[in-house]
Design an enzyme around this catalytic site. Structure first.
Site, PDB file in Angstrom:
ATOM      1  NE  ARG A   1     -62.576  26.191  27.558  1.00 11.15           N
ATOM      2  CZ  ARG A   1     -63.086  24.987  27.251  1.00 11.15           C
ATOM      3  NH1 ARG A   1     -62.755  23.897  27.928  1.00 11.15           N
ATOM      4  NH2 ARG A   1     -63.957  24.861  26.272  1.00 11.15           N
TER       5      ARG A   1
ATOM      6  CE  LYS B   1     -43.399  10.784  38.929  1.00 12.16           C
ATOM      7  NZ  LYS B   1     -42.796   9.718  38.113  1.00 12.16           N
TER       8      LYS B   1
ATOM      9  CE  LYS C   1     -40.212   7.982  45.348  1.00 10.87           C
ATOM     10  NZ  LYS C   1     -41.044   8.446  44.236  1.00 10.87           N
TER      11      LYS C   1
ATOM     12  CD  GLU D   1     -37.806   4.709  45.098  1.00 11.12           C
ATOM     13  OE1 GLU D   1     -38.664   5.600  45.265  1.00 11.12           O
ATOM     14  OE2 GLU D   1     -36.838   4.869  44.345  1.00 11.12           O
TER      15      GLU D   1
ATOM     16  CG  ASP E   1     -37.461   2.769  41.856  1.00 12.34           C
ATOM     17  OD1 ASP E   1     -38.418   3.189  41.155  1.00 12.34           O
ATOM     18  OD2 ASP E   1     -36.311   3.221  41.781  1.00 12.34           O
TER      19      ASP E   1
END
Lengths: 294, 294, 294, 294, 294, 294
Positions: free
Chosen positions: E97, E134, E166, E196, E217
């Site tokens: 697995r 992420k 950011k 950003e 952004d």
């Protein structure tokens, strides 16, 4: 290089655990438990304080009370009190050596770094002094922090944060141009690319191929200046030049004069001169401990 | 300090992991996978080899082939080949710095230790040169091994292997006699007891109270000799004397002349001068790697 | 064997983690979250309390409130309350078994050790009762502490704190004298040297070669006394004698009578009889939990 | 409880590391490096072998050669050779105690378990003998394996693999029925549900509420039989009954006679009597080691 | 992101250990030990193979034999055999697995990444598709590798390898110019600086302040094109533009058309669609296992 | 799956450490130390909150203040504030991504699970929706918790908590009956036994052999209903039926209609759609930070 305090605590406590083994047999044998004492951490030489934050975190994480009298980066004098630590006597005695090892190593590094930078400043030179990865395994984070506190540049933090193509890579790849092009093609846009060269010609080729930084390996100061001139003339004035290889506190000023942007020195971290710092416990006022005879 | 090879491997690989972060981006970008190369590890200065065993274990544990040309403790010359390493190029490049950091630190320590001992031998002195626990956190095991390889005594390995009552313990306990008696009463029969003293009188009291070793803290050589004489006369000739505190390569011979048994020097490990050692990859013979363009 | 509380906490929480796996499914299923309860830890037999400090640290480190009613080393009676623990019910239930396992093992060891020592005292014998390294892997620290709490000697803490030359070393080295001399020549001055012998003659040779402690392996009590006499007469009265090998609570008094200094018994830690201790949660007074039906 | 060998190796080497501290100073001082020797692992008492697999894996993972002469579960006799181990002498000496601690504890547990089962078999009783979680922290896996090797049932492996509602849960929840229903409603279909009861009436309620197993806590044998009868008559013959609480080798046969399905005994793992096992190194044949004098 | 195989092994085995708990009870109960079987790893859908190297290393590190039939990055078809694995049956079943989870996640990520790139290529667009951070905690390394295998850019590997300012940093610092200047002044020369921005004006200011990369952004494609144009005209053509924020497979082509250099998409790793892959053990030929009945 | 908070903290901090590497260089460069800020965690889509507890524990364990506005399991709306977090700005910025990754993954899983269950409820079906072990390695605990929060069944937590005999076990053992009987004979009474079958006939045999749960592997809904009927008629109504294999949100209702007890879906955890959640730092009110210019 910000690491939240609680994560740093765990890193620091692991260091202490290595020194503890199955426990401090001396504190256990001669010091009564739960006795509160005061101690001071004292400079035994002039220098730059570094590791105050680490020492504070380590001590506080063991439930000791800490009052830092200086901050990282402060100039300190022989006999100056750096910190006051109070709390459980056995705990203070067990952590004493680990805490001083951190402080004296980090302060030693910061002191040397600052001294070099001050000599540069006097000359009006603008080169950065940078560390290398020549640190005792496991000490990378702390050594880099000490260099930063001293005013230097940490350079790469480890192997994942920049492309740095060195002589051994070039032995395999063949030449500077191919290597830099490969790196540009195969690495993330997030990475700068630095390449080590051994001739002025290769410095130019490196810049042309797209290197962000060119490391001049074991260049004489004269050669370094030639490289600087050639790149400037060829329109690569924004490419950074790093002088590296056997540069010492005797020779680094010549490289600064040669207009390199960065001077990196392995000795900063692999041949540290520890700053002498000690910890002194004051005589506890109350005598009640003598009731705890064993 | 024997640690089975497989346990040492894991210790060494953890050190490498710290330097790797999320992986070596340079080797990944410019070096083809599965390319076999040969490399040599080369001294760049004269000294005493140390860390050869650690470097061998680390490299072999990464599936590299190693041929050590010298053994730990051997005298080595500038330009001498210390080891040959062959195998996967990316792996060699990733481990290069960790391996050299170990070798150059350990060899630096062994070289200094040996040099001090040779100066003692020339004088016919029999004192031991001993390390302290003034090592970068986490490096205790390796620094101690390097001292042993250089011919020195490792002293305590960490906090659990000897009772060592120092100034700060005495500040709390009150006096040398009480402290040593406490230690004898409360510690295991397996432990030696050492106590730090600041006067000749206390040296005698320590011996009378049953100390196995007396540490003469910041004694002048003359004072150290007095302590030696007084103990001998009082019938404590078998109690060992250790001179400690600010002793340098300028002053240590005077302590040896004062008949102390052990001279401990923090500088051995906290102010290491790394021995310059480098790794050179030879040009791979086959050119087949150029087929792997990316 | 002092270990600062926060380092011990981590050691103890790792033990709990081993028992938790992916989490306590019973507490999760039947106990409401955030319910405060009180519990008592109760002796179910007479004995000596040990592990109270460990249990307290473990519980407090999980944010439970602890009130210890006895201290390590106290004599305890069947039905006596040892500790009160209060706080989150799910947490108490999850830690219950780990906490009791520590307490009942450590108290079992301390109880047996104390009982042996009391029998010695009644006879006016002065021998120490010592543990060995025969502990379940990972339990060395806790077992040694329990022996100390019971009044015994922990003996070696692990393999790094004393030279102990045993039969298997001697099989390789050849004889006792060579082995002890080798050890003296090659080990740090910080270490005591103990050697195992199988004849009275070898006991003398060991002392002459410089052993600090001689282990009489499987000697009959009569032989042990002969060894004691021979060493005393030969002027080695300060060399410690340790009787070892198959000594039980039936035979140890005979060895004490034979004037050995230390009697070491593997059974203290490898054949522990746990002291029966349990934890009882009192019925929570408020019934508000029934509002949290699921 | 199958764990792939390489994962078990790491678990076992961590155990050894705990005993090594900064290294085995005795092997280092008196045993030449790289000397090959042979050793045998020898039973010093009759019993059931257990831990042979663990000992083999541990030794082989240190590059020793192992020839197991018996398998886990085999009946062994005093003086029987269990394993032959050969390889590096320092390594064998360093691992000796950890290896024997595992073997003697696991074999002690298996021996006791098997003896109980043989007494059951003689009576023709079919009850299972089960362990509890009363193991020294960290030893759960090894103790459970030893019980299985002895023929017993491991019971819960830790807190995540079964719902087991005990007295303390019931103090909070209020009664057996509510607790079992809560458990059924809130736990995964993959879990069995066991509940502890103190009366015959509660045993029936537990079964009616859907418990898979009912633990009869501190029932007299007569009461246990009543519970069995009542459940059988009420059509809950398939609900398992476990007798638990203070059952010893003196009383367990009465519970078996009372038709309970499982008899669980904390003593199996918290009051282990280690089986005496030792390791003997044979004299090495070649004498070349004497050339390595130090 | 090259990590030497032995270091990766340990990372992978820790993942397996998490799934094992106290061991695989099914393999233990129904599969005989030491039975050799063959298995194939089979695609159940079309896609791009990724994780083949990880799966191979994990399986080989457990002493299984692996024959990889495809390499990372290969296009695979439903029903295609990816690997053959043979060796101990219990081991294969225990690792199945974990191995498939790695393969199917990494292949899923690579498949999606490649599909996006192919759509870009068809349009003749040159933008890079980049991942974000992420990823499920702990999976960063593997997710990044999968993106690379699929042809994408890994973006930052973690928090230490690039300055990325950011929105939340800007809320504190105040504005883009100050932030970039601060970053330039206080960060190592080895780091690129990305910032950003939310308006075309800020994109210009960022470039003027010295940003290496500007993150647009949540720009509409039209706005992104405006930013591109404005920067080009202002002479900042070498500053990279990254489009980010809510870009999906429906909209990314419009950003590519807008001439941004990089399109980053969180969905690549936080909303993975696993590629269906399974493992099938073939019936073992020999029947000798039936002799091992239990 | 209750894990005491302090143990969970450590698990969570290890996850953060993986993302930190040598430290957050952006927070270090542009954010002043010791600046307090407020932040909100905000849903960007409708769904079910999960991971609130984990996020709270992680943040609080870094000395941040947390005010959770919703609880795990609550229905949340786009733009809803889930948590308020305040404290050290550098710390919040460093943990932001790890915290959001946990929240958005767990909430994504819970949202999907709940949606499926609501569709079942509308139909009046009583089947459970269960997860599998198809989780990214290391995420098992968190994914299972998210499924539970969504209302689903976690199924096996790892390999040690249930006997689950699958196709690959059967390939080796030969047939369902033998396998189940073996499992009953060789596994602990604490474990349920589940077996995978591919025909209706085998479902019956499995039940007759004593399986607690029968997994219908890739059955058509019609077949599943046949299995249900056959078992019911044969008196095995209490044996649970689990439908498994390629079941999606398109087909699961048909299985529920077929009267299976459990529907397990790998997609729940291996093809998660993260719920969009973000963190927003508010502008700090005081401007004193500008005094700390660097």
């Amino acid at each position: 290089m910000f690491i939240p305090r609680r994560i740093r605590e765990e890193k620091l406590r692991r260091m202490l655990a290595d020194d503890l083994g199955q426990g401090d047999v001396t504190a256990d044998a001669v010091i009564p438990p739960n006795l509160n004492v005061n101690a001071i951490v004292l400079a035994k030489a002039d220098g730059i304080a570094a590791g105050i934050e680490e020492a504070t975190i380590l001590a506080e994480s063991l439930a000791l009370k800490v009052k830092a009298e200086v901050a990282d980066g402060d100039r300190i004098k022989n006999k100056q009190v750096l910190m006051e630590v109070s709390g459980d006597a056995q705990t203070i005695l067990s952590v004493e050596r680990t805490l001083l090892n951190l402080l004296s190593r980090m302060s030693g590094i910061a002191t040397t770094t600052r001294a070099l930078l001050e000599r540069l400043e006097k000359r009006g030179a603008k080169a950065k002094i940078a560390a290398t990865r020549k640190s005792p395994p496991g000490m990378l984070y702390f050594d880099k922090r000490a260099v930063i506190i001293g005013g230097g540049d940490p350079h790469r933090l480890h192997l994942d944060d920049m492309i740095l193509i060195k002589d051994n890579h070039l032995s395999i790849v063949g030449n500077v141009e191919v290597a830099v092009k490969k790196a540009k093609a195969r690495s993330s846009f997030t990475k700068k690319i630095e390449v080590e060269v051994t001739t002025v010609e290769d410095a130019l080729k490196a810049a042309q191929a797209g290197a962000d930084v060119v490391m001049l390996d074991n260049f004489a100061p004269k050669q370094a200046r030639d490289a600087h001139e050639m790149l400037r003339k060829a329109g690569f004035g924004s490419v950074l030049l790093e002088a590296s290889g056997g540069i010492t506190d005797k020779t680094f000023l010549e490289y600064a004069a040669a207009q390199v942007d960065i001077i990196s020195m392995g000795e900063l971290t692999n041949s540290v001169k520890a700053l002498d710092i000690s910890l002194e416990i004051s005589k506890p006022k109350t005598e009640k401990r003598f009731n705890r005879e064993s």
